[in-house]
Design a protein around this motif. Structure first.
Motif, PDB file in Angstrom:
ATOM      1  N   VAL A  47      61.307 -21.268  28.315  1.00  0.00           N
ATOM      2  CA  VAL A  47      60.820 -22.280  27.368  1.00  0.00           C
ATOM      3  C   VAL A  47      59.661 -21.733  26.536  1.00  0.00           C
ATOM      4  O   VAL A  47      59.574 -21.966  25.332  1.00  0.00           O
ATOM      5  CB  VAL A  47      60.385 -23.559  28.123  1.00  0.00           C
ATOM      6  CG1 VAL A  47      59.742 -24.559  27.172  1.00  0.00           C
ATOM      7  CG2 VAL A  47      61.583 -24.193  28.818  1.00  0.00           C
ATOM      8  N   ALA A  48      58.785 -20.983  27.183  1.00  0.00           N
ATOM      9  CA  ALA A  48      57.585 -20.482  26.488  1.00  0.00           C
ATOM     10  C   ALA A  48      57.812 -19.094  25.887  1.00  0.00           C
ATOM     11  O   ALA A  48      56.867 -18.496  25.364  1.00  0.00           O
ATOM     12  CB  ALA A  48      56.417 -20.446  27.463  1.00  0.00           C
ATOM     13  N   TRP A  49      59.018 -18.594  25.955  1.00  0.00           N
ATOM     14  CA  TRP A  49      59.304 -17.194  25.630  1.00  0.00           C
ATOM     15  C   TRP A  49      58.728 -16.713  24.280  1.00  0.00           C
ATOM     16  O   TRP A  49      58.044 -15.674  24.237  1.00  0.00           O
ATOM     17  CB  TRP A  49      60.811 -16.955  25.695  1.00  0.00           C
ATOM     18  CG  TRP A  49      61.180 -15.527  25.465  1.00  0.00           C
ATOM     19  CD1 TRP A  49      61.755 -14.988  24.351  1.00  0.00           C
ATOM     20  CD2 TRP A  49      60.973 -14.429  26.371  1.00  0.00           C
ATOM     21  NE1 TRP A  49      61.922 -13.645  24.512  1.00  0.00           N
ATOM     22  CE2 TRP A  49      61.452 -13.268  25.744  1.00  0.00           C
ATOM     23  CE3 TRP A  49      60.419 -14.321  27.648  1.00  0.00           C
ATOM     24  CZ2 TRP A  49      61.400 -12.014  26.340  1.00  0.00           C
ATOM     25  CZ3 TRP A  49      60.369 -13.079  28.245  1.00  0.00           C
ATOM     26  CH2 TRP A  49      60.852 -11.948  27.604  1.00  0.00           C
ATOM     27  N   PRO A  50      58.968 -17.398  23.168  1.00  0.00           N
ATOM     28  CA  PRO A  50      58.475 -16.854  21.882  1.00  0.00           C
ATOM     29  C   PRO A  50      56.962 -16.630  21.891  1.00  0.00           C
ATOM     30  O   PRO A  50      56.484 -15.617  21.395  1.00  0.00           O
ATOM     31  CB  PRO A  50      58.856 -17.942  20.868  1.00  0.00           C
ATOM     32  CG  PRO A  50      59.963 -18.688  21.510  1.00  0.00           C
ATOM     33  CD  PRO A  50      59.681 -18.665  22.981  1.00  0.00           C
ATOM     34  N   ARG A  51      56.228 -17.579  22.465  1.00  0.00           N
ATOM     35  CA  ARG A  51      54.771 -17.448  22.440  1.00  0.00           C
ATOM     36  C   ARG A  51      54.292 -16.332  23.356  1.00  0.00           C
ATOM     37  O   ARG A  51      53.465 -15.509  22.968  1.00  0.00           O
ATOM     38  CB  ARG A  51      54.107 -18.765  22.873  1.00  0.00           C
ATOM     39  CG  ARG A  51      52.593 -18.699  22.811  1.00  0.00           C
ATOM     40  CD  ARG A  51      51.967 -19.970  23.350  1.00  0.00           C
ATOM     41  NE  ARG A  51      52.247 -20.190  24.754  1.00  0.00           N
ATOM     42  CZ  ARG A  51      51.627 -19.566  25.759  1.00  0.00           C
ATOM     43  NH1 ARG A  51      50.709 -18.668  25.497  1.00  0.00           N
ATOM     44  NH2 ARG A  51      51.941 -19.833  27.001  1.00  0.00           N
ATOM     45  N   ILE A  52      54.827 -16.278  24.556  1.00  0.00           N
ATOM     46  CA  ILE A  52      54.312 -15.270  25.496  1.00  0.00           C
ATOM     47  C   ILE A  52      54.764 -13.869  25.102  1.00  0.00           C
ATOM     48  O   ILE A  52      54.061 -12.897  25.367  1.00  0.00           O
ATOM     49  CB  ILE A  52      54.669 -15.598  26.971  1.00  0.00           C
ATOM     50  CG1 ILE A  52      56.169 -15.675  27.189  1.00  0.00           C
ATOM     51  CG2 ILE A  52      54.019 -16.876  27.399  1.00  0.00           C
ATOM     52  CD1 ILE A  52      56.535 -15.939  28.649  1.00  0.00           C
ATOM     53  N   ARG A  53      55.897 -13.778  24.432  1.00  0.00           N
ATOM     54  CA  ARG A  53      56.321 -12.471  23.895  1.00  0.00           C
ATOM     55  C   ARG A  53      55.350 -12.031  22.807  1.00  0.00           C
ATOM     56  O   ARG A  53      54.933 -10.885  22.744  1.00  0.00           O
ATOM     57  CB  ARG A  53      57.739 -12.585  23.304  1.00  0.00           C
ATOM     58  CG  ARG A  53      58.797 -12.418  24.333  1.00  0.00           C
ATOM     59  CD  ARG A  53      59.009 -10.967  24.693  1.00  0.00           C
ATOM     60  NE  ARG A  53      59.711 -10.237  23.634  1.00  0.00           N
ATOM     61  CZ  ARG A  53      59.803  -8.933  23.561  1.00  0.00           C
ATOM     62  NH1 ARG A  53      59.216  -8.189  24.462  1.00  0.00           N
ATOM     63  NH2 ARG A  53      60.478  -8.359  22.593  1.00  0.00           N
ATOM     64  N   ARG A  54      55.022 -13.001  21.957  1.00  0.00           N
ATOM     65  CA  ARG A  54      54.124 -12.704  20.837  1.00  0.00           C
ATOM     66  C   ARG A  54      52.749 -12.275  21.354  1.00  0.00           C
ATOM     67  O   ARG A  54      52.151 -11.346  20.830  1.00  0.00           O
ATOM     68  CB  ARG A  54      54.004 -13.969  19.967  1.00  0.00           C
ATOM     69  CG  ARG A  54      53.336 -13.759  18.625  1.00  0.00           C
ATOM     70  CD  ARG A  54      53.394 -15.026  17.779  1.00  0.00           C
ATOM     71  NE  ARG A  54      52.763 -16.178  18.424  1.00  0.00           N
ATOM     72  CZ  ARG A  54      53.376 -17.312  18.703  1.00  0.00           C
ATOM     73  NH1 ARG A  54      54.642 -17.466  18.415  1.00  0.00           N
ATOM     74  NH2 ARG A  54      52.715 -18.303  19.280  1.00  0.00           N
ATOM     75  N   ASP A  55      52.299 -12.955  22.401  1.00  0.00           N
ATOM     76  CA  ASP A  55      50.971 -12.648  22.954  1.00  0.00           C
ATOM     77  C   ASP A  55      50.982 -11.431  23.874  1.00  0.00           C
ATOM     78  O   ASP A  55      49.929 -10.985  24.323  1.00  0.00           O
ATOM     79  CB  ASP A  55      50.444 -13.842  23.767  1.00  0.00           C
ATOM     80  CG  ASP A  55      50.205 -15.056  22.892  1.00  0.00           C
ATOM     81  OD1 ASP A  55      50.245 -14.896  21.659  1.00  0.00           O
ATOM     82  OD2 ASP A  55      49.993 -16.152  23.434  1.00  0.00           O
ATOM     83  N   GLY A  56      52.167 -10.940  24.196  1.00  0.00           N
ATOM     84  CA  GLY A  56      52.263  -9.821  25.122  1.00  0.00           C
ATOM     85  C   GLY A  56      51.801 -10.187  26.516  1.00  0.00           C
ATOM     86  O   GLY A  56      51.268  -9.351  27.242  1.00  0.00           O
ATOM     87  N   SER A  57      51.997 -11.437  26.878  1.00  0.00           N
ATOM     88  CA  SER A  57      51.468 -11.910  28.160  1.00  0.00           C
ATOM     89  C   SER A  57      52.569 -12.337  29.130  1.00  0.00           C
ATOM     90  O   SER A  57      52.356 -13.193  29.978  1.00  0.00           O
ATOM     91  CB  SER A  57      50.531 -13.095  27.915  1.00  0.00           C
ATOM     92  OG  SER A  57      51.228 -14.145  27.265  1.00  0.00           O
ATOM     93  N   VAL A  58      53.738 -11.732  28.983  1.00  0.00           N
ATOM     94  CA  VAL A  58      54.869 -12.180  29.796  1.00  0.00           C
ATOM     95  C   VAL A  58      54.592 -12.037  31.290  1.00  0.00           C
ATOM     96  O   VAL A  58      54.795 -12.970  32.070  1.00  0.00           O
ATOM     97  CB  VAL A  58      56.152 -11.399  29.422  1.00  0.00           C
ATOM     98  CG1 VAL A  58      57.306 -11.814  30.327  1.00  0.00           C
ATOM     99  CG2 VAL A  58      56.518 -11.654  27.972  1.00  0.00           C
ATOM    100  N   ASP A  59      54.101 -10.865  31.687  1.00  0.00           N
ATOM    101  CA  ASP A  59      53.875 -10.648  33.122  1.00  0.00           C
ATOM    102  C   ASP A  59      52.764 -11.546  33.655  1.00  0.00           C
ATOM    103  O   ASP A  59      52.903 -12.128  34.737  1.00  0.00           O
ATOM    104  CB  ASP A  59      53.538  -9.184  33.392  1.00  0.00           C
ATOM    105  CG  ASP A  59      54.771  -8.308  33.281  1.00  0.00           C
ATOM    106  OD1 ASP A  59      55.883  -8.839  33.420  1.00  0.00           O
ATOM    107  OD2 ASP A  59      54.621  -7.094  33.027  1.00  0.00           O
ATOM    108  N   ALA A  60      51.679 -11.646  32.909  1.00  0.00           N
ATOM    109  CA  ALA A  60      50.560 -12.490  33.354  1.00  0.00           C
ATOM    110  C   ALA A  60      51.009 -13.938  33.446  1.00  0.00           C
ATOM    111  O   ALA A  60      50.695 -14.651  34.407  1.00  0.00           O
ATOM    112  CB  ALA A  60      49.385 -12.363  32.393  1.00  0.00           C
TER     113      ALA A  60
END
Lengths: 172, 266
Positions: A47-60
């Motif tokens: 659900v949050a994929w576009p934002r966390i990809r953009r922020d580079g924060s997927v693992d965190a």
């Protein structure tokens, strides 16, 4: 939607197994619960994929989601059991506990309060710093240090007790 | 290698022992995508700018959504400019399928009335529920397995509207702020222990402010609720909010979502 699905699918395929191991430890040693936890976490990541990809924060982000979900779930299901080892005193690690059986480690982990277990797993399995662990759990660094110390002490004591029990059984 | 790193390595090795006999992966990839799509649809209902209608749509699945434009969110009110008003529109019989399906369960009119009483007793004495301009009753209704309420709330301080949907929890329901991410100015978890409610705030350029609450309660009930500082009566009359914030505080609103009288099961 197709781009999201393709990118997320790659992430899922590459990370699911690693996430499941962490989830397994967070759950205190239950593969079924671990898989449920990973599935829930992956859904939220999707659900949050576009934002966390953009922020580079997927693992965190995924760690934060998973660990908090694990704590919530554990508290709901095991609230009574967890209180048993809430305040174990800090003791030095016995030299060579001699514990060979993974079952012992799982049982010991399962007896830790969910919050302590999460700290131990993030600090020592995921190799996170105190600061990153604090951020993932939404707690202060002081609390993380304290819980890590208590968690390790409890873990060692539980393992030591089990090793003692085994030795007693073998002698008799 | 320092002592500390030795200790860390030992502990890691110890934890690794717990992972022996790892079984084959059984995570259902298709299920992850299916649930993800479902959550995304649900989030977009909120995102559509019609949180008020969205709550009811989630619950009832028979209301189409309209709302303020995206650029009305979080913005500064444009003086003397007519503002698009979020509204609810009940579609004709042959409406498209609901965006989010409700789980059909047995609901009763008596329990709906009991819920209305519980809510009324909770509200401050000077605060009253009033029917919306469309003439719908101001109490809870049992509809398709979900209890819903849509009413204006009037107090001596001002007025607003209140929407509540009380439904049985689904497997993937969870009280957290994730469903509000990106869409709201802030979201906080209010409460302690298992009695925690996620309460988000949404601000519109019209001056309208909404609190949106979600809780997946230990008793198996989920409560979705929205309260605003603009009543449907005011909205229908083209008025702007007369008060800055909704008529209940966030704390009070969280307490409302946890009311034992709003338990789905009875």
């Amino acid at each position: 939607m197709q781009d999201r699905d393709a990118e997320f699918g790659e992430f899922l395929d590459s990370r699911a197994a690693i996430m499941r191991r962490t989830a397994y430890l967070l759950c205190g040693g239950d593969w079924h619960r671990a898989e449920d936890l990973v599935q829930t976490t992956l859904t939220k990541i999707y659900v949050a994929w576009p934002r966390i990809r953009r922020d580079g924060s997927v693992d965190a982000y995924s760690r934060k989601i998973m660990v908090r979900a694990a704590i919530d779930e554990s508290r709901r299901a095991y609230r009574r059991r967890e209180s048993v080892v809430e305040d174990l005193p800090e003791i030095p690690a016995p030299a060579g506990t001699g514990v060979e059986d993974s079952v012992d480690v799982r049982r010991a982990l399962a007896q830790l309060p969910a919050g302590q277990r999460a700290v131990v797993v993030l600090r020592y399995w995921e190799d996170l710093s105190v600061a990153d662990t604090a951020q993932a759990l939404g707690k202060s660094e002081g609390t993380i240090k304290s819980q890590a110390s208590k968690g390790l002490a409890a873990l060692r004591r539980l393992l030591s007790d089990r090793a003692g029990d085994r030795a007693g059984v073998e002698e008799s | 290698m320092t002592d500390d790193s030795h200790i860390r390595a030992d502990i890691k090795e110890l934890l690794g022992r717990a992972l022996e006999d790892e079984p084959p992966m059984r995570i259902d990839r298709g299920e992850v995508f299916q649930q993800g799509h479902k959550r995304l649809r649900r989030r977009r209902i909120f995102e559509a700018g019609s949180v008020v209608a969205g709550v009811v749509a989630i619950a009832v699945g028979a209301i189409t959504l309209t709302g303020p434009r995206d650029d009305d969110r979080h913005g500064v009110p444009a003086a003397d400019q007519p503002q698009p008003a979020p509204t609810m529109q009940v579609p004709p019989e042959a409406s498209p399928p609901p965006a989010v399906e409700a789980t059909p369960m047995a609901t009763t009119d008596q329990h709906a009335r009991d819920m209305t009483v519980a809510l009324t007793e909770f509200l401050p004495e000077e605060m009253a529920l009033e029917p919306m301009p469309d003439g719908v009753d101001s109490g809870f209704r049992a509809t398709d397995g979900v209890y819903t309420l849509a009413a204006d709330v009037v107090s001596r301080d001002g007025e607003g509207s209140l929407h509540i949907a009380v439904a049985p929890a689904k497997a993937d329901d969870q009280t957290d702020c994730m469903m509000f991410m990106e869409d709201y100015q802030d979201c906080q978890m209010i409460g302690t222990g298992s009695d925690v409610v996620a309460v988000a705030t949404e601000q519109f350029g019209t001056g309208e402010q909404r609190y949106v609450a979600f809780v997946d309660r230990p008793d198996g009930t989920t409560v979705n609720a929205v309260i605003t500082n603009l009543s449907e009566r005011q909205r229908a009359a083209g008025e702007r909010p007369a008060i800055m914030v909704p008529v209940l505080s966030q704390q009070e609103f969280a307490q409302l979502a946890l009311l034992s009288g709003l338990t789905y099961y009875y």
